[in-house]
Design a protein around this motif. Structure first.
Motif, short mmCIF file in Angstrom:
data_model
loop_
_atom_site.label_atom_id
_atom_site.label_comp_id
_atom_site.label_asym_id
_atom_site.label_seq_id
_atom_site.Cartn_x
_atom_site.Cartn_y
_atom_site.Cartn_z
N HIS A 139 0.86 -1.19 0.00
CA HIS A 139 0.00 0.00 0.00
C HIS A 139 0.89 1.24 0.00
N GLY A 140 0.27 2.40 -0.15
CA GLY A 140 1.01 3.66 -0.11
C GLY A 140 1.37 4.20 -1.48
N PHE A 141 0.86 3.59 -2.55
CA PHE A 141 1.18 4.06 -3.89
C PHE A 141 -0.02 4.73 -4.58
N GLY A 142 -1.02 5.06 -3.77
CA GLY A 142 -2.17 5.79 -4.29
C GLY A 142 -2.92 5.03 -5.37
N SER A 143 -3.30 5.75 -6.42
CA SER A 143 -4.11 5.15 -7.48
C SER A 143 -3.35 4.11 -8.31
N ARG A 144 -2.03 4.06 -8.14
CA ARG A 144 -1.22 3.07 -8.87
C ARG A 144 -0.93 1.83 -8.02
N ASN A 145 -1.48 1.80 -6.83
CA ASN A 145 -1.17 0.70 -5.90
C ASN A 145 -1.49 -0.67 -6.49
N TRP A 146 -2.66 -0.78 -7.12
CA TRP A 146 -3.08 -2.07 -7.67
C TRP A 146 -2.16 -2.52 -8.81
N GLN A 147 -1.61 -1.54 -9.55
CA GLN A 147 -0.69 -1.90 -10.63
C GLN A 147 0.65 -2.41 -10.07
N ILE A 148 1.09 -1.80 -8.96
CA ILE A 148 2.29 -2.27 -8.28
C ILE A 148 2.10 -3.71 -7.80
N ILE A 149 0.91 -3.97 -7.26
CA ILE A 149 0.60 -5.33 -6.80
C ILE A 149 0.71 -6.32 -7.96
N LEU A 150 0.10 -5.99 -9.08
CA LEU A 150 0.15 -6.87 -10.26
C LEU A 150 1.58 -7.09 -10.74
N ALA A 151 2.35 -6.00 -10.82
CA ALA A 151 3.70 -6.06 -11.38
C ALA A 151 4.71 -6.73 -10.45
N SER A 152 4.33 -6.93 -9.17
CA SER A 152 5.28 -7.51 -8.21
C SER A 152 5.70 -8.93 -8.59
N SER A 153 4.92 -9.60 -9.44
CA SER A 153 5.30 -10.97 -9.86
C SER A 153 6.59 -10.98 -10.67
N ALA A 154 7.01 -9.81 -11.19
CA ALA A 154 8.26 -9.73 -11.97
C ALA A 154 9.47 -10.13 -11.12
N ILE A 155 9.41 -9.85 -9.82
CA ILE A 155 10.56 -10.13 -8.94
C ILE A 155 10.85 -11.63 -8.92
N LEU A 156 9.82 -12.44 -8.67
CA LEU A 156 10.01 -13.88 -8.62
C LEU A 156 10.37 -14.45 -9.99
N GLY A 157 9.77 -13.87 -11.04
CA GLY A 157 10.09 -14.32 -12.39
C GLY A 157 11.55 -14.09 -12.74
N LEU A 158 12.08 -12.93 -12.36
CA LEU A 158 13.48 -12.61 -12.67
C LEU A 158 14.44 -13.49 -11.86
N ILE A 159 14.11 -13.74 -10.59
CA ILE A 159 14.94 -14.63 -9.77
C ILE A 159 15.04 -16.01 -10.41
N THR A 160 13.89 -16.52 -10.87
CA THR A 160 13.85 -17.84 -11.51
C THR A 160 14.67 -17.85 -12.80
N ALA A 161 14.50 -16.80 -13.61
CA ALA A 161 15.21 -16.72 -14.90
C ALA A 161 16.72 -16.69 -14.69
N ILE A 162 17.17 -15.90 -13.74
CA ILE A 162 18.62 -15.78 -13.47
C ILE A 162 19.18 -17.12 -12.97
N PHE A 163 18.44 -17.77 -12.08
CA PHE A 163 18.92 -19.07 -11.58
C PHE A 163 19.07 -20.07 -12.72
N ARG A 164 18.10 -20.13 -13.60
CA ARG A 164 18.17 -21.09 -14.70
C ARG A 164 19.34 -20.79 -15.63
N SER A 165 19.63 -19.51 -15.80
CA SER A 165 20.78 -19.15 -16.64
C SER A 165 22.09 -19.55 -15.98
#
Length: 442
Positions: A170-196
């Protein structure tokens, strides 16, 4: 071209657990956490979005179902993997997954969000179908079923993390829900780097099915040891031709394709319909503290998959399938018949429903792979996942609409009917695939 020495190698599927097995397993586990998170995050994000923008029930359902509709591409991804191999697809899909997750920051258009969620679903389809095929084709025979049944534990951890993230970011105002959606990028990038970094190996079984015996043998000996090699059956097998989807509906595979897809679809309808839009459903049920109720439900989900991974090793696949359908249906029926405002009673039954239904999820990975042989495995599993996503997407699309039209009771009534249908299908058609119980009957 095989040499006489090739026939004297020990079957690599009977080797003890080695570093390569754990490396492949961890690479798939990280993908499962990322996939579970990405699928679960849409419900809490859309619930938050309604505080800032107007989204109709139709678009809430479509965006929530977008990734599940993308997962319907599993059959295509599986067929590509059967033709071109597993490794390269798994090396790139999580980079694309992370990029698509970040793109959700750039738009509030329902149509654009739906399309992005659909593409994320395609990336998840690769992990579900191709990742599971690579894993089962590397793991020793005595570890395969157990390790596959454990995957759902990590998927559930990702799913629960998405719920926790959704109610704490929370704390991102009207963009908060978009931050929530985009947070999946963190786990995706961790997985991608490990596989590489880990440099996933190709599948020896798949290489052999393409006639590349020498390459497969070298790969096995590099990662497991000089005395290990391809099993005799694969050495004698002719290279497989391109597998047509029609093959899955021939007499040899028809029943297995249908039961694999339909059990998965009925289970996914109820699970995703209720779990993704849990905040909306709990509000409709009049739960006074929806966050607490949601945490209890998700906690019970984790208990369920842990319990299921234990039961998987003792019960027959067939009994396990049938039992989870009818017991979860019974829990919903008692909720519908019981007093609507008795919070403790309703929450206890909701928790029981969560435990039983989620325990059945432990069959989602091993059972479809056990239904098919190496020749059609990725195509068969992909087709089962595609059929299942019709159920998952239908449940996710319909639940907010049903809850709006008739409240939680209507939504749960529809889920109840679907679970009973799933139980009856398994009762009539589901074959036993557990090696332990098959050997007892022979």
């Amino acid at each position: 071209m095989q040499t006489s020495n090739d026939y004297h190698k020990k079957n690599y599927k009977k080797a003890p657990i080695k570093e390569v097995h754990l490396r492949v397993f961890l690479a798939i586990v990280l993908g499962q956490i990322a996939c579970g998170y990405a699928l679960g995050i849409s419900g809490t994000a859309l619930n938050d979005a309604q505080n800032y923008i107007h989204i109709s029930d139709l678009w809430v359902g479509l965006i929530g179902a977008g990734s599940l509709l993308g997962l319907m591409g599993s059959a295509i991804m599986g067929r590509i993997a059967d033709q071109f191999g597993r490794r390269k697809m798994l090396m790139i899909d999580m980079y694309l997954f992370a990029l698509l997750s970040l793109l959700q920051l750039l738009t509030a258009s329902p149509l654009a969000l739906f399309l992005i969620r659909f593409l994320i679903g395609l990336m998840i389809a690769i992990d579900y179908t191709v990742g599971n095929s690579l894993l089962v084709e590397w793991l020793p025979l005595n570890e395969s079923g157990k390790r596959q049944s454990q995957l759902i534990i990590y998927w559930t951890i990702g799913f629960i993390l998405s719920y926790i993230a959704g109610i704490t970011i929370h704390g991102f105002g009207s963009r908060n829900w978009q931050i929530i959606l985009a947070s999946s990028a963190i786990l995706g990038l961790i997985t991608a780097i490990f596989r590489s970094v880990a440099k996933l190996p190709a599948s020896p079984s798949w290489l052999a099915s393409q006639g590349k015996y020498k390459t497969a043998q070298k790969l096995i000996q590099k990662h497991i040891g000089k005395k290990w090699g391809l099993p005799f059956k694969l050495l004698k097998a002719k290279p497989t031709d391109s597998v047509s989807w029609k093959t899955l509906f021939t007499k040899q595979y028809r029943r297995r394709t249908l039961v694999g897809g339909l059990f998965y679809a009925c289970q996914a309808f109820a699970f995703f319909g209720i779990s993704i839009f849990l905040p909306i459903l709990l509000a409709s049920m009049g739960m006074s503290d929806s966050n607490l109720s949601g945490i209890i439900y998700n906690g019970c989900m984790l208990v369920g998959v842990l319990l299921g991974s234990r039961l998987f090793q003792t019960l027959s696949r067939r009994i396990f399938l049938i039992g989870t359908f009818f017991l979860s249906a019974l829990a919903l029926l008692l909720m519908l018949l019981g007093p609507a405002h008795a919070f403790v009673f309703q929450m206890a039954l909701f928790a029981l429903f969560s435990i039983v239904l989620s325990s059945g999820l432990t069959l989602d990975y091993p059972y479809p792979t056990e239904l098919f042989d190496i020749k059609v495995r990725a195509t068969g599993v992909g087709t089962c996942i595609t059929i299942s996503r019709i159920g998952a997407a239908s449940g996710t699309f319909l639940l907010p609409i049903l809850a709006s039209l008739g409240g939680a009771h209507l939504a749960m009534l529809v889920c109840l009917v679907v679970l009973i249908v799933g139980g009856v299908i398994c009762l009539i058609w589901a074959p036993e695939t557990s090696p332990k119980y098959i050997s007892k009957n022979n």
